[in-house]
Write a protein that holds these residues in place. Structure first.
Motif, short mmCIF file in Angstrom:
data_model
loop_
_atom_site.label_atom_id
_atom_site.label_comp_id
_atom_site.label_asym_id
_atom_site.label_seq_id
_atom_site.Cartn_x
_atom_site.Cartn_y
_atom_site.Cartn_z
N GLY A 20 0.81 -1.22 0.00
CA GLY A 20 0.00 0.00 0.00
C GLY A 20 0.84 1.26 0.00
N ASP A 21 0.14 2.38 0.27
CA ASP A 21 0.73 3.71 0.26
C ASP A 21 0.85 4.19 1.71
OD1 ASP A 21 1.24 6.44 0.13
OD2 ASP A 21 -0.32 6.85 -1.35
N ILE A 22 2.07 4.42 2.17
CA ILE A 22 2.28 4.75 3.59
C ILE A 22 1.64 6.10 3.96
CG2 ILE A 22 4.53 5.91 3.40
CD1 ILE A 22 5.36 4.16 5.89
N ALA A 33 11.72 7.63 4.87
CA ALA A 33 13.09 7.34 4.42
C ALA A 33 13.66 8.65 3.89
CB ALA A 33 13.06 6.27 3.32
N GLY A 43 10.71 9.90 -4.19
CA GLY A 43 10.24 8.66 -3.58
C GLY A 43 9.26 8.89 -2.44
N VAL A 44 9.40 8.08 -1.42
CA VAL A 44 8.46 8.14 -0.30
C VAL A 44 8.58 9.46 0.46
CG1 VAL A 44 9.92 6.92 1.42
CG2 VAL A 44 7.43 6.71 1.53
N ALA A 47 6.53 12.02 -1.30
CA ALA A 47 5.11 11.69 -1.14
C ALA A 47 4.61 12.11 0.25
CB ALA A 47 4.88 10.19 -1.36
N SER A 130 9.93 0.62 2.94
CA SER A 130 11.14 -0.19 2.73
C SER A 130 12.33 0.75 2.57
CB SER A 130 10.96 -1.06 1.48
OG SER A 130 12.12 -1.83 1.26
N SER A 132 15.75 2.52 2.11
CA SER A 132 16.99 2.36 1.31
C SER A 132 16.85 1.55 0.02
CB SER A 132 18.15 1.76 2.13
OG SER A 132 18.72 2.72 3.00
N THR A 133 15.68 0.96 -0.25
CA THR A 133 15.61 0.06 -1.42
C THR A 133 15.13 0.77 -2.70
OG1 THR A 133 13.35 -0.74 -0.98
CG2 THR A 133 15.17 -1.93 0.05
N GLY A 134 14.93 2.10 -2.62
CA GLY A 134 14.57 2.85 -3.82
C GLY A 134 15.82 3.52 -4.38
N ALA A 135 15.85 4.84 -4.28
CA ALA A 135 16.98 5.62 -4.81
C ALA A 135 18.32 5.21 -4.18
CB ALA A 135 16.74 7.10 -4.55
N TYR A 136 18.29 4.72 -2.94
CA TYR A 136 19.53 4.37 -2.25
C TYR A 136 20.08 2.99 -2.64
CZ TYR A 136 19.75 8.53 0.79
OH TYR A 136 19.89 9.82 1.28
N VAL A 168 4.77 -1.09 5.19
CA VAL A 168 3.87 -0.74 4.08
C VAL A 168 4.70 -0.72 2.80
CG1 VAL A 168 2.22 0.94 3.20
CG2 VAL A 168 2.49 0.64 5.67
N PHE A 170 5.25 -0.67 -1.23
CA PHE A 170 4.59 0.04 -2.32
C PHE A 170 4.25 -0.85 -3.50
CE2 PHE A 170 4.60 4.04 -5.09
CZ PHE A 170 3.47 4.55 -4.48
N ASP A 171 5.13 -1.78 -3.83
CA ASP A 171 4.90 -2.60 -5.03
C ASP A 171 4.96 -4.08 -4.65
OD1 ASP A 171 7.80 -3.50 -5.35
OD2 ASP A 171 7.97 -1.31 -5.40
P1 ADP Z 1 15.53 5.45 -0.31
O1 ADP Z 1 16.18 6.74 -0.75
O2 ADP Z 1 15.69 5.20 1.19
O3 ADP Z 1 15.93 4.29 -1.15
P2 ADP Z 1 12.94 5.72 -1.72
O4 ADP Z 1 11.82 6.62 -1.34
O5 ADP Z 1 13.66 6.00 -3.00
O6 ADP Z 1 13.95 5.72 -0.45
O7 ADP Z 1 12.41 4.22 -1.78
C1 ADP Z 1 12.13 3.47 -0.63
C2 ADP Z 1 10.90 2.60 -0.89
O8 ADP Z 1 9.73 3.38 -0.71
C3 ADP Z 1 10.80 2.00 -2.30
O9 ADP Z 1 10.40 0.64 -2.17
C4 ADP Z 1 9.68 2.83 -2.92
O10 ADP Z 1 8.97 2.08 -3.90
C5 ADP Z 1 8.81 3.06 -1.72
N1 ADP Z 1 7.78 4.10 -1.81
C6 ADP Z 1 7.68 5.17 -2.65
N2 ADP Z 1 6.54 5.85 -2.40
C7 ADP Z 1 5.90 5.20 -1.38
C8 ADP Z 1 4.67 5.39 -0.67
N3 ADP Z 1 3.85 6.40 -0.93
N4 ADP Z 1 4.34 4.48 0.32
C9 ADP Z 1 5.16 3.45 0.61
N5 ADP Z 1 6.33 3.23 -0.01
C10 ADP Z 1 6.69 4.09 -0.99
#
Ligand code: ADP
Length: 186
Positions: A20-22, A33, A43-44, A47, A130, A132-136, A168, A170-171
């Motif tokens: 879901g969407d946090i 994050a 990213g999150v 949002a 989650s 660190s698992t996006g941009a990081y 929570v 996202f995908d």
């Molecule tokens: P980081 O820089 O710590 O890696 P990111 O925001 O790039 O942080 O990604 C961290 C995670 O958050 C990824 O799995 C991303 O898909 C997820 N994410 C992005 N938007 C949301 C949201 N609205 N709710 C929950 N998770 C989200």
């Protein structure tokens, strides 16, 4: 939006994973994050600031003015602004650099410091993305194992005010990684 869910009990606390969407979570706190400058981003982080409004950024600016940039693995708390959650806990996860730069310990610390802060403030529920698992760039299977391990050990070691800890995701790919990690420990 919340397509899948799964939960276990650790001591008195419900540990759940959902897809879901946090920003829509109604827990006492949601975790951001963030990055060390606490100025929002993609990213999150983006949002959460978009959904929560300017009160969050104002408090973040004040924190940075008072104590400087937030080191990796540490956490601070602000208002939740317009969010359903009353608070946002901002933490900084590590940037993945191949795995031999202390990334696992820093990721563990980001989760643990956030949980500690929530317990110190007597909050009853907290949601994590989650970290660190996006941009990081942290590999999601490894990050999921760290995240679940910290939550389980934190809740096993002590009884706190927390009755609910939710991841929570996202995908569906991220959800599946956390689901596998949860299966490994319970
Ligand atoms: P980081 O820089 O710590 O890696 P990111 O925001 O790039 O942080 O990604 C961290 C995670 O958050 C990824 O799995 C991303 O898909 C997820 N994410 C992005 N938007 C949301 C949201 N609205 N709710 C929950 N998770 C989200």
């Amino acid at each position: 939006m919340e397509k899948q869910t799964r939960e276990v009990k650790i001591n008195q606390t419900k540990l759940a994973i959902i897809q879901g969407d946090i920003t829509r979570q109604a827990t006492d706190a949601i975790v951001n994050a963030a990055n060390p400058g606490l100025m929002g981003g993609g990213g999150v982080d983006g949002a959460i600031h978009r959904a929560g409004g300017s009160a969050i950024l104002e408090e973040c600016k004040q924190i940075v003015a008072e104590q400087g940039r937030l080191p990796t693995g540490k956490a601070v708390i602000t208002t939740g602004g317009n969010l359903r959650a009353k608070h946002v806990i901002h933490t900084v996860g590590p940037i993945w650099q191949g795995g031999n730069k202390g990334e696992a310990a820093l990721l563990e610390s980001a989760y643990r410091e956030s949980l500690k802060l929530a317990a110190e403030r007597n909050l009853t529920s907290i949601s994590f993305p989650s970290i660190s698992t996006g941009a990081y760039g942290y590999p999601v299977a490894e990050a999921a194992r760290v995240a679940i391990k910290v939550a389980v050990s934190f809740l096993t070691e002590q009884v706190t005010s927390l009755t609910e800890v939710v991841f929570v995701l996202f995908d569906s790919r991220t959800y599946e990684a956390y689901s596998s990690a949860l299966e490994e420990v319970v």
